[in-house]
Scaffold this motif. Structure first.
Motif, PDB file in Angstrom:
ATOM      1  N   LEU A  20      91.435 -27.368 -28.871  1.00 63.28           N
ATOM      2  CA  LEU A  20      90.913 -27.258 -27.523  1.00 63.28           C
ATOM      3  C   LEU A  20      90.889 -28.588 -26.780  1.00 63.28           C
ATOM      4  CD1 LEU A  20      87.925 -24.838 -28.127  1.00 63.28           C
ATOM      5  CD2 LEU A  20      90.179 -24.298 -27.193  1.00 63.28           C
ATOM      6  N   GLU A  21      91.145 -29.684 -27.482  1.00 68.99           N
ATOM      7  CA  GLU A  21      91.115 -31.014 -26.895  1.00 68.99           C
ATOM      8  C   GLU A  21      89.789 -31.269 -26.181  1.00 68.99           C
ATOM      9  OE1 GLU A  21      94.664 -32.032 -24.739  1.00 68.99           O
ATOM     10  OE2 GLU A  21      95.913 -30.917 -26.152  1.00 68.99           O
ATOM     11  N   ILE A  22      88.714 -31.091 -26.891  1.00 69.54           N
ATOM     12  CA  ILE A  22      87.367 -31.262 -26.362  1.00 69.54           C
ATOM     13  C   ILE A  22      87.074 -32.745 -26.175  1.00 69.54           C
ATOM     14  CG2 ILE A  22      84.926 -30.949 -26.901  1.00 69.54           C
ATOM     15  CD1 ILE A  22      85.768 -28.412 -28.437  1.00 69.54           C
ATOM     16  N   ASP A  23      86.521 -33.094 -25.020  1.00 70.15           N
ATOM     17  CA  ASP A  23      86.182 -34.482 -24.726  1.00 70.15           C
ATOM     18  C   ASP A  23      84.757 -34.822 -25.128  1.00 70.15           C
ATOM     19  OD1 ASP A  23      88.667 -35.070 -23.552  1.00 70.15           O
ATOM     20  OD2 ASP A  23      88.018 -34.155 -21.681  1.00 70.15           O
ATOM     21  N   VAL A  24      83.840 -33.890 -24.924  1.00 72.39           N
ATOM     22  CA  VAL A  24      82.428 -34.157 -25.187  1.00 72.39           C
ATOM     23  C   VAL A  24      81.735 -32.887 -25.668  1.00 72.39           C
ATOM     24  CG1 VAL A  24      81.689 -33.708 -22.801  1.00 72.39           C
ATOM     25  CG2 VAL A  24      80.319 -35.211 -24.257  1.00 72.39           C
ATOM     26  N   VAL A  25      80.778 -33.069 -26.572  1.00 72.23           N
ATOM     27  CA  VAL A  25      79.964 -31.970 -27.067  1.00 72.23           C
ATOM     28  C   VAL A  25      78.508 -32.372 -26.890  1.00 72.23           C
ATOM     29  CG1 VAL A  25      79.218 -30.697 -29.128  1.00 72.23           C
ATOM     30  CG2 VAL A  25      81.649 -31.132 -28.734  1.00 72.23           C
ATOM     31  N   PHE A  26      77.722 -31.488 -26.303  1.00 69.93           N
ATOM     32  CA  PHE A  26      76.284 -31.686 -26.192  1.00 69.93           C
ATOM     33  C   PHE A  26      75.635 -30.861 -27.285  1.00 69.93           C
ATOM     34  CE2 PHE A  26      78.036 -32.372 -22.030  1.00 69.93           C
ATOM     35  CZ  PHE A  26      77.394 -33.534 -21.619  1.00 69.93           C
ATOM     36  N   MET A  27      74.775 -31.488 -28.057  1.00 65.63           N
ATOM     37  CA  MET A  27      74.128 -30.763 -29.143  1.00 65.63           C
ATOM     38  C   MET A  27      72.716 -31.285 -29.331  1.00 65.63           C
ATOM     39  SD  MET A  27      76.351 -32.432 -32.284  1.00 65.63           S
ATOM     40  CE  MET A  27      75.956 -31.124 -33.354  1.00 65.63           C
ATOM     41  N   PRO A  28      71.841 -30.425 -29.850  1.00 64.28           N
ATOM     42  CA  PRO A  28      70.477 -30.894 -30.096  1.00 64.28           C
ATOM     43  C   PRO A  28      70.476 -32.015 -31.128  1.00 64.28           C
ATOM     44  CG  PRO A  28      70.814 -28.712 -31.045  1.00 64.28           C
ATOM     45  CD  PRO A  28      72.054 -29.065 -30.296  1.00 64.28           C
ATOM     46  N   LEU A  36      77.718 -32.712 -38.500  1.00 66.93           N
ATOM     47  CA  LEU A  36      78.654 -32.168 -37.515  1.00 66.93           C
ATOM     48  C   LEU A  36      78.989 -33.217 -36.466  1.00 66.93           C
ATOM     49  CD1 LEU A  36      80.313 -29.927 -36.230  1.00 66.93           C
ATOM     50  CD2 LEU A  36      78.197 -29.096 -35.157  1.00 66.93           C
ATOM     51  N   ALA A  37      77.994 -33.939 -36.014  1.00 66.56           N
ATOM     52  CA  ALA A  37      78.227 -34.981 -35.014  1.00 66.56           C
ATOM     53  C   ALA A  37      79.189 -36.036 -35.548  1.00 66.56           C
ATOM     54  CB  ALA A  37      76.904 -35.618 -34.595  1.00 66.56           C
ATOM     55  N   GLU A  38      79.000 -36.445 -36.786  1.00 69.23           N
ATOM     56  CA  GLU A  38      79.899 -37.437 -37.381  1.00 69.23           C
ATOM     57  C   GLU A  38      81.322 -36.901 -37.495  1.00 69.23           C
ATOM     58  OE1 GLU A  38      78.210 -38.752 -41.081  1.00 69.23           O
ATOM     59  OE2 GLU A  38      76.385 -39.456 -40.080  1.00 69.23           O
ATOM     60  N   ARG A  39      81.444 -35.635 -37.876  1.00 66.33           N
ATOM     61  CA  ARG A  39      82.782 -35.025 -37.971  1.00 66.33           C
ATOM     62  C   ARG A  39      83.476 -34.992 -36.616  1.00 66.33           C
ATOM     63  NH1 ARG A  39      83.523 -29.251 -40.493  1.00 66.33           N
ATOM     64  NH2 ARG A  39      85.737 -29.498 -40.379  1.00 66.33           N
ATOM     65  N   LEU A  40      82.729 -34.611 -35.591  1.00 67.53           N
ATOM     66  CA  LEU A  40      83.305 -34.558 -34.245  1.00 67.53           C
ATOM     67  C   LEU A  40      83.714 -35.946 -33.774  1.00 67.53           C
ATOM     68  CD1 LEU A  40      80.867 -31.982 -32.630  1.00 67.53           C
ATOM     69  CD2 LEU A  40      83.310 -31.636 -33.081  1.00 67.53           C
ATOM     70  N   ARG A  41      82.858 -36.930 -34.004  1.00 64.98           N
ATOM     71  CA  ARG A  41      83.207 -38.304 -33.617  1.00 64.98           C
ATOM     72  C   ARG A  41      84.463 -38.774 -34.348  1.00 64.98           C
ATOM     73  NH1 ARG A  41      77.255 -39.171 -33.903  1.00 64.98           N
ATOM     74  NH2 ARG A  41      76.567 -39.184 -31.739  1.00 64.98           N
ATOM     75  N   VAL A  47      79.977 -37.277 -28.667  1.00 62.13           N
ATOM     76  CA  VAL A  47      78.849 -36.389 -28.948  1.00 62.13           C
ATOM     77  C   VAL A  47      77.618 -36.930 -28.238  1.00 62.13           C
ATOM     78  CG1 VAL A  47      77.355 -35.417 -30.722  1.00 62.13           C
ATOM     79  CG2 VAL A  47      79.797 -35.703 -31.172  1.00 62.13           C
ATOM     80  N   GLN A  48      77.018 -36.103 -27.408  1.00 62.81           N
ATOM     81  CA  GLN A  48      75.788 -36.452 -26.707  1.00 62.81           C
ATOM     82  C   GLN A  48      74.648 -35.695 -27.352  1.00 62.81           C
ATOM     83  OE1 GLN A  48      75.543 -38.588 -23.887  1.00 62.81           O
ATOM     84  NE2 GLN A  48      77.630 -39.102 -24.485  1.00 62.81           N
ATOM     85  N   ALA A  49      73.745 -36.405 -28.012  1.00 62.30           N
ATOM     86  CA  ALA A  49      72.591 -35.776 -28.656  1.00 62.30           C
ATOM     87  C   ALA A  49      71.510 -35.539 -27.615  1.00 62.30           C
ATOM     88  CB  ALA A  49      72.072 -36.665 -29.768  1.00 62.30           C
ATOM     89  N   ILE A  50      71.008 -34.321 -27.577  1.00 64.70           N
ATOM     90  CA  ILE A  50      69.980 -33.934 -26.616  1.00 64.70           C
ATOM     91  C   ILE A  50      68.721 -33.542 -27.390  1.00 64.70           C
ATOM     92  CG2 ILE A  50      69.386 -32.341 -24.745  1.00 64.70           C
ATOM     93  CD1 ILE A  50      71.763 -34.068 -24.008  1.00 64.70           C
ATOM     94  N   PRO A  51      67.648 -34.337 -27.311  1.00 67.82           N
ATOM     95  CA  PRO A  51      66.410 -33.954 -27.983  1.00 67.82           C
ATOM     96  C   PRO A  51      65.845 -32.668 -27.379  1.00 67.82           C
ATOM     97  CG  PRO A  51      66.343 -36.258 -27.312  1.00 67.82           C
ATOM     98  CD  PRO A  51      67.547 -35.639 -26.663  1.00 67.82           C
ATOM     99  N   THR A  52      65.341 -31.789 -28.219  1.00 68.15           N
ATOM    100  CA  THR A  52      64.834 -30.497 -27.743  1.00 68.15           C
ATOM    101  C   THR A  52      63.523 -30.106 -28.410  1.00 68.15           C
ATOM    102  OG1 THR A  52      66.170 -29.357 -29.409  1.00 68.15           O
ATOM    103  CG2 THR A  52      67.146 -29.595 -27.225  1.00 68.15           C
ATOM    104  N   ASN A  53      62.751 -31.079 -28.856  1.00 68.33           N
ATOM    105  CA  ASN A  53      61.539 -30.770 -29.610  1.00 68.33           C
ATOM    106  C   ASN A  53      60.311 -30.512 -28.749  1.00 68.33           C
ATOM    107  OD1 ASN A  53      62.884 -31.054 -32.080  1.00 68.33           O
ATOM    108  ND2 ASN A  53      62.654 -33.269 -31.973  1.00 68.33           N
ATOM    109  N   THR A  54      60.252 -31.107 -27.572  1.00 65.33           N
ATOM    110  CA  THR A  54      59.059 -30.988 -26.742  1.00 65.33           C
ATOM    111  C   THR A  54      59.441 -30.628 -25.309  1.00 65.33           C
ATOM    112  OG1 THR A  54      59.078 -33.295 -26.043  1.00 65.33           O
ATOM    113  CG2 THR A  54      57.932 -32.802 -28.122  1.00 65.33           C
ATOM    114  N   VAL A  55      58.439 -30.295 -24.517  1.00 64.37           N
ATOM    115  CA  VAL A  55      58.676 -30.024 -23.092  1.00 64.37           C
ATOM    116  C   VAL A  55      59.172 -31.296 -22.413  1.00 64.37           C
ATOM    117  CG1 VAL A  55      57.589 -29.359 -20.912  1.00 64.37           C
ATOM    118  CG2 VAL A  55      57.018 -28.134 -23.008  1.00 64.37           C
ATOM    119  N   HIS A  56      58.601 -32.424 -22.800  1.00 60.08           N
ATOM    120  CA  HIS A  56      59.069 -33.705 -22.253  1.00 60.08           C
ATOM    121  C   HIS A  56      60.562 -33.899 -22.552  1.00 60.08           C
ATOM    122  CE1 HIS A  56      59.023 -37.855 -20.941  1.00 60.08           C
ATOM    123  NE2 HIS A  56      59.581 -38.198 -22.086  1.00 60.08           N
ATOM    124  N   ASP A  57      60.978 -33.524 -23.760  1.00 56.47           N
ATOM    125  CA  ASP A  57      62.399 -33.607 -24.126  1.00 56.47           C
ATOM    126  C   ASP A  57      63.253 -32.766 -23.186  1.00 56.47           C
ATOM    127  OD1 ASP A  57      61.829 -35.281 -26.276  1.00 56.47           O
ATOM    128  OD2 ASP A  57      61.994 -33.680 -27.778  1.00 56.47           O
TER     129      ASP A  57
END
Length: 87
Positions: A20-28, A36-41, A47-57
């Motif tokens: 698919l020639e993916i440029d970027v992946v957003f993941m928690p 998985l992030a290391e494999r993609l890199r 790889v853009q890591a998105i924190p999802t633990n709190t409402v502030h996140d």
């Protein structure tokens, strides 16, 4: 087996980033996604890591995505709307 492919799901998914020639992946962010992030890199995918633990996140994630996609005003508006609904 994947119902749409003639091969096992794992081998089909392993080849997807290259096909698919993916440029970027957003993941928690979190320890469960590090491998998985290391494999993609390793495949040259950002790889853009998105924190999802709190409402502030959540607010931070919306701001980060708005900045990344050049839609900061829309992200700020969404954050305000969510804060108003939660209040």
């Amino acid at each position: 087996m994947d119902e749409f492919l003639d091969e096992p799901r794992s081998s089909a998914c392993a080849a997807l980033p290259v096909q698919l020639e993916i440029d970027v992946v957003f993941m928690p962010s979190g320890r469960d996604t590090r491998g998985l992030a290391e494999r993609l890199r390793g495949l040259g995918v950002s790889v853009q890591a998105i924190p999802t633990n709190t409402v502030h996140d959540l607010y931070q994630a919306i701001s980060h995505l708005g900045e990344f996609f050049g839609a900061q005003l829309a992200a700020d508006s969404l954050n305000r709307a969510i804060r108003e609904e939660v209040a």
